[in-house]
Design a protein around this motif. Structure first.
Motif, PDB file in Angstrom:
ATOM      1  N   LEU A  72       0.891  -1.313  -0.055  1.00  0.00           N
ATOM      2  CA  LEU A  72      -0.019  -0.068  -0.041  1.00  0.00           C
ATOM      3  C   LEU A  72       0.823   1.215   0.094  1.00  0.00           C
ATOM      4  O   LEU A  72       2.071   1.289   0.446  1.00  0.00           O
ATOM      5  N   HIS A  73       0.246   2.367  -0.078  1.00  0.00           N
ATOM      6  CA  HIS A  73       0.929   3.714  -0.403  1.00  0.00           C
ATOM      7  C   HIS A  73       0.280   4.716   0.580  1.00  0.00           C
ATOM      8  O   HIS A  73      -0.749   4.889   0.809  1.00  0.00           O
ATOM      9  N   LEU A  74       1.387   5.553   1.071  1.00  0.00           N
ATOM     10  CA  LEU A  74       1.118   6.424   2.113  1.00  0.00           C
ATOM     11  C   LEU A  74       1.718   7.659   1.542  1.00  0.00           C
ATOM     12  O   LEU A  74       3.008   7.838   1.339  1.00  0.00           O
ATOM     13  N   LEU A  75       0.825   8.442   1.196  1.00  0.00           N
ATOM     14  CA  LEU A  75       1.097   9.986   1.065  1.00  0.00           C
ATOM     15  C   LEU A  75       1.611  10.852   2.216  1.00  0.00           C
ATOM     16  O   LEU A  75       0.948  10.974   3.359  1.00  0.00           O
ATOM     17  N   ALA A  76       2.673  11.527   2.227  1.00  0.00           N
ATOM     18  CA  ALA A  76       3.201  12.343   3.476  1.00  0.00           C
ATOM     19  C   ALA A  76       3.549  13.682   2.965  1.00  0.00           C
ATOM     20  O   ALA A  76       3.965  13.768   1.812  1.00  0.00           O
ATOM     21  N   TYR A  77       2.740  14.607   3.667  1.00  0.00           N
ATOM     22  CA  TYR A  77       2.949  15.972   3.244  1.00  0.00           C
ATOM     23  C   TYR A  77       3.727  16.778   4.058  1.00  0.00           C
ATOM     24  O   TYR A  77       3.454  16.678   5.427  1.00  0.00           O
ATOM     25  N   LEU A  78       4.249  17.857   3.818  1.00  0.00           N
ATOM     26  CA  LEU A  78       4.793  18.928   4.622  1.00  0.00           C
ATOM     27  C   LEU A  78       5.888  18.276   5.587  1.00  0.00           C
ATOM     28  O   LEU A  78       5.675  18.940   6.622  1.00  0.00           O
TER      29      LEU A  78
ATOM     30  N   PHE B 190      -3.622   7.932   3.589  1.00  0.00           N
ATOM     31  CA  PHE B 190      -3.649   6.661   2.739  1.00  0.00           C
ATOM     32  C   PHE B 190      -3.898   7.175   1.170  1.00  0.00           C
ATOM     33  O   PHE B 190      -5.038   7.418   1.001  1.00  0.00           O
ATOM     34  N   ALA B 191      -3.133   6.549   0.394  1.00  0.00           N
ATOM     35  CA  ALA B 191      -3.479   6.804  -1.032  1.00  0.00           C
ATOM     36  C   ALA B 191      -4.482   5.638  -1.545  1.00  0.00           C
ATOM     37  O   ALA B 191      -4.259   4.503  -1.045  1.00  0.00           O
ATOM     38  N   HIS B 192      -5.284   6.083  -2.228  1.00  0.00           N
ATOM     39  CA  HIS B 192      -6.291   5.059  -2.800  1.00  0.00           C
ATOM     40  C   HIS B 192      -6.582   3.944  -2.210  1.00  0.00           C
ATOM     41  O   HIS B 192      -6.087   2.744  -2.504  1.00  0.00           O
ATOM     42  N   PRO B 193      -7.062   3.816  -1.054  1.00  0.00           N
ATOM     43  CA  PRO B 193      -7.143   2.690  -0.019  1.00  0.00           C
ATOM     44  C   PRO B 193      -8.161   1.692  -0.382  1.00  0.00           C
ATOM     45  O   PRO B 193      -7.976   0.524   0.231  1.00  0.00           O
ATOM     46  N   ARG B 194      -9.122   1.894  -1.420  1.00  0.00           N
ATOM     47  CA  ARG B 194     -10.110   1.127  -1.708  1.00  0.00           C
ATOM     48  C   ARG B 194      -9.903   0.714  -3.156  1.00  0.00           C
ATOM     49  O   ARG B 194     -11.045   0.132  -3.870  1.00  0.00           O
ATOM     50  N   ALA B 195      -8.751   0.720  -3.715  1.00  0.00           N
ATOM     51  CA  ALA B 195      -8.629   0.564  -5.256  1.00  0.00           C
ATOM     52  C   ALA B 195      -8.299  -1.122  -5.466  1.00  0.00           C
ATOM     53  O   ALA B 195      -7.368  -1.431  -5.747  1.00  0.00           O
ATOM     54  N   THR B 196      -9.652  -1.683  -5.667  1.00  0.00           N
ATOM     55  CA  THR B 196      -9.768  -3.169  -5.723  1.00  0.00           C
ATOM     56  C   THR B 196      -9.149  -3.721  -7.037  1.00  0.00           C
ATOM     57  O   THR B 196      -8.648  -4.567  -7.500  1.00  0.00           O
TER      58      THR B 196
ATOM     59  N   GLU C 125      -7.125   1.183  12.851  1.00  0.00           N
ATOM     60  CA  GLU C 125      -5.935   1.206  13.779  1.00  0.00           C
ATOM     61  C   GLU C 125      -4.984   2.337  13.327  1.00  0.00           C
ATOM     62  O   GLU C 125      -4.089   2.871  14.261  1.00  0.00           O
ATOM     63  N   LEU C 126      -4.952   2.513  12.032  1.00  0.00           N
ATOM     64  CA  LEU C 126      -3.759   3.575  11.624  1.00  0.00           C
ATOM     65  C   LEU C 126      -4.379   4.987  11.938  1.00  0.00           C
ATOM     66  O   LEU C 126      -3.557   5.592  12.137  1.00  0.00           O
ATOM     67  N   ALA C 127      -5.668   5.179  12.094  1.00  0.00           N
ATOM     68  CA  ALA C 127      -5.675   6.449  12.452  1.00  0.00           C
ATOM     69  C   ALA C 127      -5.628   6.671  14.090  1.00  0.00           C
ATOM     70  O   ALA C 127      -5.448   7.716  14.333  1.00  0.00           O
ATOM     71  N   ALA C 128      -5.708   5.421  14.650  1.00  0.00           N
ATOM     72  CA  ALA C 128      -5.382   5.759  16.039  1.00  0.00           C
ATOM     73  C   ALA C 128      -3.969   6.000  16.206  1.00  0.00           C
ATOM     74  O   ALA C 128      -3.637   6.642  17.302  1.00  0.00           O
ATOM     75  N   ALA C 129      -3.261   5.449  15.303  1.00  0.00           N
ATOM     76  CA  ALA C 129      -1.450   5.673  15.360  1.00  0.00           C
ATOM     77  C   ALA C 129      -1.160   6.818  14.744  1.00  0.00           C
ATOM     78  O   ALA C 129       0.044   7.259  14.607  1.00  0.00           O
ATOM     79  N   GLY C 130      -2.124   7.627  14.087  1.00  0.00           N
ATOM     80  CA  GLY C 130      -1.636   8.935  13.556  1.00  0.00           C
ATOM     81  C   GLY C 130      -2.107   9.510  12.313  1.00  0.00           C
ATOM     82  O   GLY C 130      -1.872  10.321  11.589  1.00  0.00           O
TER      83      GLY C 130
ATOM     84  N   ALA D 185      -3.767  10.766   9.156  1.00  0.00           N
ATOM     85  CA  ALA D 185      -4.703  11.831   9.209  1.00  0.00           C
ATOM     86  C   ALA D 185      -5.681  11.974   8.137  1.00  0.00           C
ATOM     87  O   ALA D 185      -6.743  12.634   8.442  1.00  0.00           O
ATOM     88  N   GLY D 186      -5.453  11.087   7.031  1.00  0.00           N
ATOM     89  CA  GLY D 186      -6.679  11.275   6.101  1.00  0.00           C
ATOM     90  C   GLY D 186      -6.876   9.993   5.140  1.00  0.00           C
ATOM     91  O   GLY D 186      -5.744   9.271   5.212  1.00  0.00           O
ATOM     92  N   LEU D 187      -7.691  10.043   4.445  1.00  0.00           N
ATOM     93  CA  LEU D 187      -7.861   9.186   3.347  1.00  0.00           C
ATOM     94  C   LEU D 187      -7.909   9.633   1.769  1.00  0.00           C
ATOM     95  O   LEU D 187      -8.908  10.844   1.708  1.00  0.00           O
ATOM     96  N   GLU D 188      -7.395   9.188   0.806  1.00  0.00           N
ATOM     97  CA  GLU D 188      -7.604   9.744  -0.394  1.00  0.00           C
ATOM     98  C   GLU D 188      -8.869   8.946  -1.101  1.00  0.00           C
ATOM     99  O   GLU D 188      -8.858   7.848  -1.448  1.00  0.00           O
ATOM    100  N   ALA D 189     -10.055   9.729  -1.275  1.00  0.00           N
ATOM    101  CA  ALA D 189     -11.258   9.117  -1.790  1.00  0.00           C
ATOM    102  C   ALA D 189     -11.151   9.158  -3.155  1.00  0.00           C
ATOM    103  O   ALA D 189     -11.468   8.207  -4.075  1.00  0.00           O
ATOM    104  N   ASP D 190     -11.244  10.271  -3.839  1.00  0.00           N
ATOM    105  CA  ASP D 190     -11.307  10.590  -5.270  1.00  0.00           C
ATOM    106  C   ASP D 190     -10.204  10.531  -5.955  1.00  0.00           C
ATOM    107  O   ASP D 190      -9.251  11.152  -5.994  1.00  0.00           O
TER     108      ASP D 190
END
Length: 290
Positions: free
Chosen positions: A84-90, A197-203, A216-221, A223-228
């Motif tokens: 999976l891919h995680l977008l990290a900003y700033l 989290f980048a494209h988390p449901r891209a089956t 669990e990841l939300a609880a660990a920090g 911040a968001g999900l890429e939906a569109d």
């Protein structure tokens, strides 16, 4: 925040340059973003910040730049592990632990690429590892670079075909040593960054992780999900939005632009102002302005 035209700002938070597997240089990327009418662009090359400085230096007037990266991660809660891919900003690009981990992943990408080429050549397929490295031009080597070699050899007609099951999608696909996703979230937060989290449901890309893991990841920090995103169906976009609402996460939309490696265009999907402002408020690195 207002746009240059007075309309709603156009914000694209996921794009790639030649610093990884895009086809536009960072300079060309920011100029193309301005031409496309974007107000905010994020440069998020795979596992590298190498494109940041040239992108900032070339920023056209009125364009804001979010400096980021797309981290190659894995979840080992099932076998085989789910990539999976995680977008990290700033984030702070000099954070020692994160810098070291990104360097390790880039080396793992290069090692995987060379091993895939060896498999192809063992099957009589005439592709050249030195030629692929030269095509990457110092950027992080990825499967699109291998796909271009297959296209040049006349074996496939497009990157999409190269990513099919007969080629890099399955037969010649090898795992690489990615970052554990919980470690990645921790590192990004430790570096003052904002993880999404980048494209988390891209089956259509393959296996996806369960919603429980995202909690669990939300609880660990996280911040968001890429939906569109182009690889999400309408139902998958709706699912991601509902999950983000349940978890109190921000929602982004992005093109995942790679230049001619993909057909999607800059600004094809965009992020709302509220989510953008939350990212800016949480990040340690300032937004660059042209």
């Amino acid at each position: 925040m207002t746009s240059r035209t007075g309309a709603a700002p156009r914000i694209d938070l996921h794009t790639h340059s030649t610093a990884s597997d895009g086809t536009l240089t960072p300079t060309e990327l920011v100029r193309a973003a301005a031409t496309a009418g974007l107000d905010v662009l994020a440069i998020t090359d795979h596992d590298t910040t190498a494109g940041w400085a040239p992108a900032v230096a070339a920023l056209p007037p009125g364009l804001r730049l979010i400096r980021g990266a797309e981290l190659s991660c894995r979840w080992s809660g099932t076998r085989p592990a789910v990539p999976l891919h995680l977008l990290a900003y700033l984030f702070d690009p000099d954070h020692q632990e994160l810098v070291a981990e990104l360097a390790r992943v880039r080396a793992a990408r290069e090692d995987r690429g060379e091993r895939i080429v060896a498999l192809l050549r063992a099957d009589g397929i005439d592709v050249s590892w030195p030629e692929i490295l030269a095509g990457a031009d110092g950027g992080t080597v990825g499967r699109p670079h291998l796909a271009q070699a297959l296209i040049r050899a006349g074996l496939v007609r497009s990157t999409s075909e190269a990513f099919g099951s007969d080629w890099l999608g399955e037969r010649y696909r090898l795992p690489k040593d990615d970052i554990d996703v919980f470690q990645a979230v921790r590192l990004v937060r430790s570096a003052g960054g904002v993880p999404v989290f980048a494209h988390p449901r891209a089956t259509r890309r393959g296996r996806v992780v369960p919603d429980e893991l995202i909690g669990e990841l939300a609880a660990a920090g996280l911040a968001g999900l890429e939906a569109d995103h182009e690889d999400h169906s309408p139902a998958e976009r709706a699912h991601v939005r509902a999950l983000a609402a349940d978890l109190g996460l921000l929602v982004t939309g992005s093109s995942d632009f790679h230049g001619t490696h993909k057909t999607v265009q800059l600004g094809a999907f965009t992020t709302g102002v509220e989510a953008y402002e939350r990212i800016v408020a949480e990040g340690v690195t300032e937004v660059a302005s042209g």
